[in-house]
Design a protein around this motif. Structure first.
Motif, mmCIF file in Angstrom:
data_model
loop_
_atom_site.group_PDB
_atom_site.id
_atom_site.type_symbol
_atom_site.label_atom_id
_atom_site.label_comp_id
_atom_site.label_asym_id
_atom_site.label_seq_id
_atom_site.Cartn_x
_atom_site.Cartn_y
_atom_site.Cartn_z
ATOM 1 N N TYR A 115 41.010 92.162 67.457
ATOM 2 C CA TYR A 115 40.252 92.224 66.202
ATOM 3 C C TYR A 115 41.052 91.561 65.086
ATOM 4 O O TYR A 115 42.179 91.960 64.796
ATOM 5 N N PHE A 116 40.479 90.499 64.482
ATOM 6 C CA PHE A 116 41.106 89.799 63.363
ATOM 7 C C PHE A 116 40.190 89.899 62.141
ATOM 8 O O PHE A 116 39.337 89.027 61.908
ATOM 9 N N PRO A 117 40.314 90.931 61.338
ATOM 10 C CA PRO A 117 39.364 91.165 60.248
ATOM 11 C C PRO A 117 39.419 90.135 59.119
ATOM 12 O O PRO A 117 38.418 89.899 58.445
ATOM 13 N N SER A 118 40.579 89.519 58.898
ATOM 14 C CA SER A 118 40.738 88.625 57.731
ATOM 15 C C SER A 118 40.612 87.152 58.074
ATOM 16 O O SER A 118 40.747 86.295 57.201
ATOM 17 N N ILE A 119 40.298 86.842 59.315
ATOM 18 C CA ILE A 119 40.416 85.447 59.747
ATOM 19 C C ILE A 119 39.258 84.569 59.267
ATOM 20 O O ILE A 119 39.360 83.348 59.272
ATOM 21 N N LEU A 120 38.162 85.187 58.844
ATOM 22 C CA LEU A 120 37.042 84.402 58.299
ATOM 23 C C LEU A 120 36.960 84.471 56.781
ATOM 24 O O LEU A 120 36.065 83.886 56.177
ATOM 25 N N SER A 121 37.885 85.188 56.155
ATOM 26 C CA SER A 121 37.889 85.299 54.688
ATOM 27 C C SER A 121 38.754 84.190 54.103
ATOM 28 O O SER A 121 39.899 84.394 53.735
ATOM 29 N N TYR A 122 38.182 83.009 54.034
ATOM 30 C CA TYR A 122 38.983 81.864 53.577
ATOM 31 C C TYR A 122 38.295 81.051 52.493
ATOM 32 O O TYR A 122 38.849 80.078 51.989
ATOM 33 N N GLU A 123 37.087 81.439 52.126
ATOM 34 C CA GLU A 123 36.323 80.592 51.207
ATOM 35 C C GLU A 123 37.016 80.438 49.855
ATOM 36 O O GLU A 123 37.082 79.352 49.298
ATOM 37 N N ASP A 124 37.561 81.534 49.328
ATOM 38 C CA ASP A 124 38.245 81.480 48.039
ATOM 39 C C ASP A 124 39.750 81.418 48.253
ATOM 40 O O ASP A 124 40.446 82.417 48.205
ATOM 41 N N GLN A 125 40.257 80.193 48.486
ATOM 42 C CA GLN A 125 41.689 80.064 48.752
ATOM 43 C C GLN A 125 42.505 80.018 47.477
ATOM 44 O O GLN A 125 43.722 79.912 47.519
ATOM 45 N N ASN A 126 41.830 80.099 46.337
ATOM 46 C CA ASN A 126 42.576 80.266 45.099
ATOM 47 C C ASN A 126 43.097 81.684 44.965
ATOM 48 O O ASN A 126 43.986 81.952 44.157
ATOM 49 N N ASP A 127 42.504 82.583 45.750
ATOM 50 C CA ASP A 127 43.000 83.946 45.816
ATOM 51 C C ASP A 127 44.162 83.963 46.806
ATOM 52 O O ASP A 127 43.969 83.823 48.014
ATOM 53 N N GLU A 128 45.374 84.102 46.282
ATOM 54 C CA GLU A 128 46.566 83.967 47.110
ATOM 55 C C GLU A 128 46.587 84.972 48.258
ATOM 56 O O GLU A 128 46.981 84.647 49.379
ATOM 57 N N LYS A 129 46.152 86.179 48.005
ATOM 58 C CA LYS A 129 46.173 87.215 49.048
ATOM 59 C C LYS A 129 45.233 86.860 50.197
ATOM 60 O O LYS A 129 45.583 86.992 51.371
ATOM 61 N N ILE A 130 44.015 86.366 49.850
ATOM 62 C CA ILE A 130 43.066 85.949 50.880
ATOM 63 C C ILE A 130 43.652 84.821 51.721
ATOM 64 O O ILE A 130 43.567 84.821 52.953
ATOM 65 N N ALA A 131 44.245 83.854 51.039
ATOM 66 C CA ALA A 131 44.815 82.706 51.746
ATOM 67 C C ALA A 131 45.971 83.128 52.655
ATOM 68 O O ALA A 131 46.083 82.673 53.802
ATOM 69 N N GLN A 132 46.833 84.017 52.177
ATOM 70 C CA GLN A 132 47.953 84.479 52.994
ATOM 71 C C GLN A 132 47.463 85.281 54.193
ATOM 72 O O GLN A 132 47.995 85.147 55.302
ATOM 73 N N ASN A 133 46.447 86.113 53.991
ATOM 74 C CA ASN A 133 45.898 86.891 55.110
ATOM 75 C C ASN A 133 45.340 85.971 56.191
ATOM 76 O O ASN A 133 45.477 86.247 57.386
#
Length: 871
Positions: free
Chosen positions: A91-109
């Protein structure tokens, strides 16, 4: 504020960028622990990509035998068993959360999830996989758009492992633990669903039915391993790394650019002129730097991967003895010339010191290693263009430092940038006010234009004239002149001024731009007259400024049909030197020196300022005592002017100020009108006279003309590559700009691109090239040195127009086949990319153009080697 290390803003900028990127990368690396257990070969593994409304546990909760093997913020590994059959869930919950890569936490996840996925696949390489997507997290306007983006965003790519997009499932949560379910298999290939007549067939299952349904389908797939490192792909994680890499590269390029500016200023500073010790110190320092960039075995290249070595080497040299010698000398140099120079180039000091601290360089090293590990297929082709430019600059600077070429060029540009071209068409009547600094020229012009605006003021205990309101002709106080250019006013319409001067002329005004209607009606100056306020030629301004002023005055004189000159002289400062500084700039420009001796009464006059009552007559009565015969020969006309063609402008008296000013204006208008009437029979002729200083500068630059042009071509080829490879301009915009560049090199007669630059065509090409760069924001922002070289050449060419008695630039020919071929290649490659299908995005076209263009350069024996051969 200093432009280099002492410039805290710029230094902090690159340090802050490195610290930020290093911190981000550290968070990624510190979040990854390679403790993935070995999974038995050929096991069945279901990979859940997405958040799934945080209901992942519900898919297997009904199993009697289940074991969570690993659980963390970024992925979960579960072992399940039913009827003796063991399977695994990932299970990779954060792997599709990439649309807003200006959000550093989203991008790092996203990065952490992709890296973990790669680690897992290394341990499960032989397993059978089922790929499950949370389609609600996919980007796209509709389901077809979301399916398209699975391919576009490389969702099934995890570094060195990937899955073909042929067999996968998607789930979309509805409500009451129900999920919309669809599977893609070989018989229903993905791209068939892009057709409008196809519809997605959806089924609905409860969460405890999902795994059973997936296993029944038998639509498993196997992980593929890339065949080469160039195929490694982490999907949208690479977009994030590309952004970080671009930010870093921009800061490094800017930092190295500022370093080169300091190197240039060291060669331009006035103390280097005629001082062998300073020349030797700067030359040794430059050659020490050059050695590290030019050694064949250990040369420092422009590859981004070698930037740490570049910084370490520069720091080493900047801490060496040569740099210390220069710094020590700088601390002891407080001359007015150095102060003025630093003000001119907008720096406080020219101190040489390390570019980055050891700590920051080590962080940069760790960043580079991270890029090489996870982004190398892009990173390995990255160039730090300022390293190549630094190499080219050091080669030229080292070879020319001994004869202080850059200082000479700086002085030459200082002069030419201050030369006023004067009117384009003939002026009919003009009155010029000539005199040394602070004698009252601007006050006289203000009096002529608007006498009601003149008032009495106090300055350091002295009575002086001033303005009630600020005007275009400022009346200065103290020892520094307010007039640093020739300023003019025309008694008429602005439209008429525009017919005589360039419309961009900033120093000549119409009277309607200065006065209101009531004031214009009171003005007594005849219509269509020009009044010109000329800067002083005495030692108040520096030698270079005086040269520019003299050439500017010649440009005005040669386009004026009827000239009247009023020499303005402070009667309280009647020294021989002041008289010479007043008249010499004019007499030197006269073609016939007798025009002022024999015809003084036809075009020249004197205004004696700051006079006391009877002071003029006292000088006349005691002429021999006052000047002791020093004016009897070359300045014999002075007594005639003093006696017959002079006006007294007495010191201000508050009760009589309007009378004094009124008498002055009436007398000036009367005397000039009389002379203009008689001037029809006489007009003095002027010629451009090159100052000895200018002669020396020009002669010094002549042997370097061909070399400067070759430098321009080297830098421009480098810039052209950078523009195509780095600019975000649309493909169509790039094509338009390159075609415009091509037109610059077209011969008007043959319609073919020229193959050589010569003395005859270099002026037009350079001016057009300069305009092309100024019209290209990317190049205008990123490269000051190509413009510097062009300005150097333009200065030489401009001064050559005034060099009538010395040899012109020697004939030369410089082949430009490399530039011509490069332009043709770029246009061809752009056309190749433009022919691609309509659905290819603009950004992908740019990326493809970059790859094609790099491949074109690589085909010619390696990109770096190619540049070295060209240069």
């Amino acid at each position: 504020m200093d432009q280099y290390q002492p410039n805290e803003e710029k230094q902090t900028s690159i340090t802050k960028q490195i610290n930020t990127i290093h911190s981000n990368i550290n968070k990624i690396q510190n979040s990854i622990i390679d403790n993935i257990p070995q999974i038995p070969q050929k096991s069945k593994v279901i990979i859940f990509l997405g958040y799934f409304e945080n209901k992942f546990d519900s898919f297997y909760s009904h199993f009697e035998k289940k074991e969570v093997l690993l659980c963390g913020d970024y992925f979960k590994l579960v072992k399940i068993e039913k009827k003796g059959k063991i399977s695994y869930l990932l299970y990779f919950p954060s792997i599709l959360s990439y649309e807003d890569q200006n959000d550093e936490k989203i991008a790092q996840n996203l990065c952490i999830s992709k890296i973990y996925a790669e680690l897992v696949l290394k341990k499960m390489e032989t397993c059978y996989f089922y790929l499950i997507l949370d389609i609600s997290q996919l980007t796209g306007d509709d389901d077809r758009g979301k399916l398209d983006n699975i391919v576009k965003d490389s969702i099934f790519y995890f570094g060195s492992f990937y899955f073909k997009e042929k067999q996968f499932f998607f789930l979309r949560y509805q409500q009451d633990d129900k999920w919309d379910y669809h599977q893609f298999s070989k018989q229903f290939a993905l791209f068939s669903y892009f057709q409008k007549d196809k519809q997605l067939q959806i089924q609905t299952y409860r969460d405890n039915e999902i795994l059973k349904t997936i296993f029944k389908s038998s639509n498993y797939t196997k992980a593929k391993k890339v065949k080469s490192d160039d195929q490694i792909n982490y999907g949208q994680m690479m977009t994030y790394l590309q952004i970080q890499q671009r930010f870093l590269k921009e800061q490094i390029n800017e930092d190295l650019k500022q370093f080169q500016i300091i190197l240039l200023h060291l060669q331009q500073m006035p103390i280097i002129k005629n001082n062998f010790a300073v020349v030797e110190e700067v030359e040794n320092y430059l050659k020490e730097l050059q050695a590290g960039f030019m050694e064949e075995k250990n040369s420092l290249k422009d590859d981004a991967s070698q930037i740490v070595q570049v910084y370490n080497f520069i720091n080493k040299v900047n801490q060496g003895q040569n740099a210390q010698d220069i710094n020590k000398r700088q601390q002891n140099q407080l001359s007015p010339q150095m102060v003025q120079f630093k003000e001119e180039v907008k720096i406080q000091e020219l101190k040489i010191q390390p570019l980055l601290s050891d700590e920051v360089i080590y962080k940069l090293y760790e960043i580079i290693k991270f890029f090489q590990k996870y982004h190398n297929n892009i990173f390995k082709n990255e160039k730090i263009f300022e390293v190549q430019k630094l190499t080219l600059n050091l080669k030229q600077w080292s070879s020319n430092c001994n004869d202080t070429l850059e200082n000479t060029l700086y002085e030459l540009k200082y002069i030419t940038s201050r030369i006023q071209d004067g009117p384009q068409n003939k002026i009919e009547n003009a009155i010029y006010f000539i005199g040394i600094t602070k004698v009252g020229k601007s006050t006289i012009i203000n009096s002529l234009l608007n006498p009601d605006n003149i008032i009495q003021e106090d300055f350091v205990g002295q009575k002086c004239y001033g303005n009630k309101k600020e005007t275009k002709f400022a009346i200065g106080k103290g020892g520094v002149s307010e007039t640093q250019n020739i300023y003019g006013v025309y008694i008429g319409k602005r439209e008429e001024v525009n017919q005589i001067f360039d419309q961009n002329e900033k120093h000549v005004f119409s009277i309607e731009e200065i006065l209101d209607k009531e004031q214009i009606q009171k003005c007594k100056i005849p219509q269509k007259y020009f009044l010109f306020d000329c800067p002083g030629f005495d030692d108040n301004c520096n030698e270079l400024m005086r040269i520019a002023h003299r050439i500017s005055l010649y440009n005005y004189f040669k386009k004026t049909k009827n000239i009247i000159v009023f020499f303005v002289i402070d009667i309280t400062q009647q020294s021989i030197e002041n008289i010479k500084n007043t008249f010499d700039p004019i007499t030197q420009l006269l073609k016939d020196k007798n025009d002022i001796v024999s015809h003084y009464d036809k075009w020249t006059n004197i205004i004696l300022t700051k006079a006391k009552k009877g002071q003029r007559q006292y000088y006349l009565d005691n002429w021999k005592v006052m000047y002791k015969g020093f004016l009897d020969e070359n300045y014999s006309f002075y007594k005639n002017l003093f006696e017959k063609r002079s006006i007294e402008f007495v010191k201000p008296k508050i009760k009589e100020i309007q009378i004094i000013v009124g008498n002055l204006t009436d007398k000036i208008i009367e005397m000039s009108s009389q002379q203009l009437q008689s001037n029809q029979a006489f007009t003095p002729e002027f010629q451009g006279v090159l100052d000895p200083k200018m002669y020396s500068l020009y002669e010094h630059c002549i042997p370097k003309v061909k070399q400067k042009l070759e430098s321009i071509l080297k830098f421009f080829l480098e810039d052209l590559d950078e523009y195509i490879l780095e600019s975000n301009d649309r493909i169509e915009m790039k094509k338009e700009k390159i075609e415009k560049l091509q037109s610059i090199l077209l011969d008007k007669n043959t319609k073919q691109m020229v193959s050589v630059i010569t003395y005859n065509n270099c002026k037009d090409i350079l001016y057009d090239l300069s305009n092309w760069i100024n019209g290209n924001p990317y190049l205008q922002k990123n490269d000051i040195f190509i413009q510097q070289y062009i300005e150097d050449m333009k200065s030489i060419l401009k001064i050559s127009q005034y060099c009538q008695k010395i040899k012109q630039i020697a004939p030369f020919e410089i082949k430009i086949d490399n530039l011509v071929n490069r332009i043709k290649t770029i246009i061809i490659k752009i056309e190749e990319v433009r022919k691609w299908r309509y659905f290819v995005s603009e950004s992908n076209k740019n990326i493809s153009l970059r790859k094609i263009y790099l491949a074109e350069l690589d085909n010619q024996n390696n990109y770096n080697l190619k540049l070295q051969q060209l240069y």
